[in-house]
Enzyme design. Structure first.
Site, PDB file in Angstrom:
ATOM      1  N   ASP A 168      -4.269  -2.461  -3.426  1.00 32.02           N
ATOM      2  CA  ASP A 168      -5.576  -1.819  -3.516  1.00 32.02           C
ATOM      3  C   ASP A 168      -5.550  -0.698  -4.552  1.00 32.02           C
ATOM      4  O   ASP A 168      -6.492   0.078  -4.665  1.00 32.02           O
ATOM      5  CB  ASP A 168      -6.059  -1.320  -2.152  1.00 32.02           C
ATOM      6  CG  ASP A 168      -5.177  -0.251  -1.540  1.00 32.02           C
ATOM      7  OD1 ASP A 168      -4.229   0.235  -2.206  1.00 32.02           O
ATOM      8  OD2 ASP A 168      -5.412   0.105  -0.371  1.00 32.02           O
ATOM      9  N   ASP A 194       0.839  -1.191   0.000  1.00 28.54           N
ATOM     10  CA  ASP A 194       0.000   0.000   0.000  1.00 28.54           C
ATOM     11  C   ASP A 194       0.872   1.238   0.000  1.00 28.54           C
ATOM     12  O   ASP A 194       2.068   1.170   0.351  1.00 28.54           O
ATOM     13  CB  ASP A 194      -0.934   0.029   1.206  1.00 28.54           C
ATOM     14  CG  ASP A 194      -2.171   0.891   0.976  1.00 28.54           C
ATOM     15  OD1 ASP A 194      -2.373   1.393  -0.150  1.00 28.54           O
ATOM     16  OD2 ASP A 194      -2.947   1.080   1.931  1.00 28.54           O
ATOM     17  N   GLY A 195       0.289   2.336  -0.401  1.00 27.99           N
ATOM     18  CA  GLY A 195       0.943   3.629  -0.368  1.00 27.99           C
ATOM     19  C   GLY A 195       0.021   4.636   0.283  1.00 27.99           C
ATOM     20  O   GLY A 195      -1.198   4.461   0.285  1.00 27.99           O
ATOM     21  N   GLU A 217       2.294   4.040  -3.999  1.00 26.26           N
ATOM     22  CA  GLU A 217       1.696   2.739  -4.343  1.00 26.26           C
ATOM     23  C   GLU A 217       2.679   1.912  -5.187  1.00 26.26           C
ATOM     24  O   GLU A 217       2.888   0.724  -4.919  1.00 26.26           O
ATOM     25  CB  GLU A 217       0.388   2.928  -5.112  1.00 26.26           C
ATOM     26  CG  GLU A 217      -0.727   3.568  -4.324  1.00 26.26           C
ATOM     27  CD  GLU A 217      -1.459   2.647  -3.370  1.00 26.26           C
ATOM     28  OE1 GLU A 217      -1.128   1.448  -3.274  1.00 26.26           O
ATOM     29  OE2 GLU A 217      -2.387   3.136  -2.705  1.00 26.26           O
ATOM     30  N   HIS A 224      -9.402  -0.530   2.617  1.00 23.72           N
ATOM     31  CA  HIS A 224     -10.214  -0.165   3.788  1.00 23.72           C
ATOM     32  C   HIS A 224     -11.502  -0.989   3.862  1.00 23.72           C
ATOM     33  O   HIS A 224     -12.555  -0.476   4.223  1.00 23.72           O
ATOM     34  CB  HIS A 224     -10.519   1.332   3.791  1.00 23.72           C
ATOM     35  CG  HIS A 224      -9.301   2.170   3.608  1.00 23.72           C
ATOM     36  ND1 HIS A 224      -8.357   2.343   4.605  1.00 23.72           N
ATOM     37  CD2 HIS A 224      -8.838   2.854   2.536  1.00 23.72           C
ATOM     38  CE1 HIS A 224      -7.385   3.115   4.157  1.00 23.72           C
ATOM     39  NE2 HIS A 224      -7.636   3.422   2.899  1.00 23.72           N
ATOM     40  N   ASP A 275      -1.462  -0.708   4.891  1.00 23.97           N
ATOM     41  CA  ASP A 275      -1.945   0.670   4.975  1.00 23.97           C
ATOM     42  C   ASP A 275      -1.402   1.357   6.231  1.00 23.97           C
ATOM     43  O   ASP A 275      -0.959   2.506   6.174  1.00 23.97           O
ATOM     44  CB  ASP A 275      -3.473   0.689   4.985  1.00 23.97           C
ATOM     45  CG  ASP A 275      -4.019   2.086   5.174  1.00 23.97           C
ATOM     46  OD1 ASP A 275      -3.892   2.908   4.251  1.00 23.97           O
ATOM     47  OD2 ASP A 275      -4.570   2.374   6.259  1.00 23.97           O
TER      48      ASP A 275
END
Length: 157
Positions: A78, A18-19, A56, A132, A142
């Protein structure tokens, strides 16, 4: 550093990436959770002035780069930008000399090139997960990314 030879298809490494960016652009962070058998490794990093898409991409790059030998990988992201970019768009960008369909330079071409190089070492299956939404390892990635972004913004990283 890396060992030559094909990946072992019976040994699968799962990577969730994740970023995060506080403002876009702004201070950013990336995170990756690598899982292999019963082992888990969490890595993260940051950039004081970046964009969410760069973070990301960096999460995926650094997740793959952390593998010491060629591996069979399932990489969860994501980011539709990362997944679609690497699975659908990058071949056309390369054919077009790193230009988009409307002849503009591809954004983040340096990072896309790095991702391509890391991907070449492995057999990667790209999976998109909704962010999320309760995916355990996406939530950890995240948190790693967000924490790294906060730390660089506060000057503690």
């Amino acid at each position: 550093m890396t060992q030559a030879g094909p990946p072992d298809p019976t040994d699968i490494v799962e990577i969730s990436t994740d970023g995060a960016c506080l403002g876009n652009p702004g201070p950013g962070g990336w995170g990756a959770v690598l899982r292999y058998r019963q082992h888990e490794k969490r890595i993260s990093g940051s950039d004081p002035a970046t964009t969410n898409n760069k973070m990301e991409l960096t999460g995926a790059i650094e997740g793959l780069a952390a593998l010491r030998k060629p591996s069979t990988v399932i990489l969860y992201t994501d980011s539709s930008y990362v997944r679609n970019g690497i699975t659908k768009w990058v071949a056309g960008w390369q054919r077009n000399g790193w230009k988009t369909a409307d002849k503009k330079p591809v954004k983040n071409a340096d990072l896309w090139r790095r991702l391509i190089e890391e991907e070449k070492r492995h057999e990667v299956t790209w999976k998109w997960v909704k962010g999320h939404s309760g995916d355990h390892f996406n939530e950890i990635a995240d948190e790693l990314a967000t924490t790294a972004a906060r730390q660089i913004a506060e000057g503690s990283r």
